[in-house]
Design a protein around this motif. Structure first.
Motif, PDB file in Angstrom:
ATOM      1  N   TYR A 150      -4.739   8.504   0.682  1.00 27.00           N
ATOM      2  CA  TYR A 150      -4.677   7.428   1.667  1.00 27.00           C
ATOM      3  C   TYR A 150      -6.056   6.824   1.887  1.00 27.00           C
ATOM      4  N   ARG A 179      -3.542   1.930   1.412  1.00 25.66           N
ATOM      5  CA  ARG A 179      -2.573   3.028   1.557  1.00 25.66           C
ATOM      6  C   ARG A 179      -2.819   3.680   2.913  1.00 25.66           C
ATOM      7  N   ALA A 218      -1.657  -2.187   5.578  1.00 20.77           N
ATOM      8  CA  ALA A 218      -0.778  -2.107   4.413  1.00 20.77           C
ATOM      9  C   ALA A 218      -0.618  -3.477   3.763  1.00 20.77           C
ATOM     10  N   GLY A 228       5.442  -0.490   5.306  1.00 21.46           N
ATOM     11  CA  GLY A 228       4.401  -0.168   4.332  1.00 21.46           C
ATOM     12  C   GLY A 228       3.712   1.160   4.541  1.00 21.46           C
ATOM     13  N   PRO A 229       3.242   1.465   5.766  1.00 16.48           N
ATOM     14  CA  PRO A 229       2.575   2.753   5.956  1.00 16.48           C
ATOM     15  C   PRO A 229       3.546   3.923   5.839  1.00 16.48           C
TER      16      PRO A 229
END
Length: 271
Positions: free
Chosen positions: A121, A33, A28, A80-81
């Motif tokens: 993602y 993503r 991230a 972030g993830p």
């Protein structure tokens, strides 16, 4: 394209969940993503990212066994993830799925549903349970590659051999493109002859790549889950955080090498 990695080792205590959280945060940081999927009924990944499983109404269990909408289960994390969390209810999933037709494809279908709903993602990291049951087989069926965290202090040859047998069977029957990306050495103490010897012989012992650099042993890893963050947030400049950033960069480079030859999976009974 999405790269899906199963992080698997049926032996507990090898820093599997720590590796998923840390690599996810590092990816991230690099602008990717990332979705992390907690497939362990102990929900250690969920807890370590600051989410109390007991507060959740829906989890990955409901997606896999009760046809809940995958996108409605995904949570954002401070690191972030995104996260698809687990709860203790996931312990029932093995029994619930045993009689289901196509059970090995339930995670593949879940990720396809997410993609069709617009979720985009670059990476999906599957934190497998410490077993070789239905959920691990389903994760391997959905994955492009497998990363095997392995503690440098005690080498369990039999455990890794059993995992490679399972990978071989999944490749044969359900996912012919599955490859073993390598062994990730964890809890490495370079001051000991034993740790150095283990690291030197991993590649030869398993005929697998070693994902560099080895992850050093540090108390900082124990402190991170209590804060509900990864080590990249709680101890940004530590040796552990630096190592995981380098591992993530190496995984990105591997993913970029389209068509790179996969590590061979030994035939059953050859270890």
């Amino acid at each position: 394209m999405t790269t899906t990695l199963a992080v698997a080792n049926q032996k507990g205590g090898v820093a599997k969940t720590t590796s998923v959280a840390s690599i996810g945060a590092a990816l991230a940081e690099l602008g990717h993503r990332v979705l992390l999927v907690d497939l362990d009924p102990q929900a250690c990944l969920t807890f370590s990212l600051g989410i109390d499983p007991e507060d959740l109404q829906v989890s990955v269990h409901h997606v896999l066994t009760q046809r809940a909408v995958a996108g409605e289960v995904v949570l954002q994390t401070p690191d972030g993830p995104d996260l698809m969390p687990a709860t203790i209810e996931l312990a029932r999933a093995e029994a619930d799925l045993l009689t289901r037709t196509g059970r090995e494809h339930v995670i593949t279908s879940m990720l396809q549903d997410l993609a069709e709903s617009g979720a985009d993602y670059d990476w999906v990291l599957l934190d497998c349970p410490p077993s070789l049951g239905v959920l691990t087989v389903a994760a391997l069926t959905a994955a492009d590659g497998v990363v095997v965290p392995l503690q440098c202090e005690t080498l369990s040859h039999r455990g890794v051999g059993q995992l490679l047998d399972t990978v071989h069977d999944v490749r044969r029957f359900a996912n012919r493109t599955l490859s073993v990306w390598g062994v990730l050495p964890t809890m490495y103490d370079g001051r000991t002859n034993h740790a150095r010897t283990v690291l030197e012989t991993i590649s030869e012992t398993y005929d697998l790549d070693v994902i560099e650099p080895p992850i050093p042993k540090t108390i900082k890893f124990a402190e991170a889950p209590a804060a509900g963050r990864s080590i990249l947030a709680t101890s940004r400049s530590s040796k552990g955080a630096t190592a995981y950033r380098q591992v993530a960069a190496n995984l990105v480079a591997r993913a970029a090498r389209n068509g790179a030859p996969a590590a061979a999976v030994p035939e059953s009974g050859s270890h």
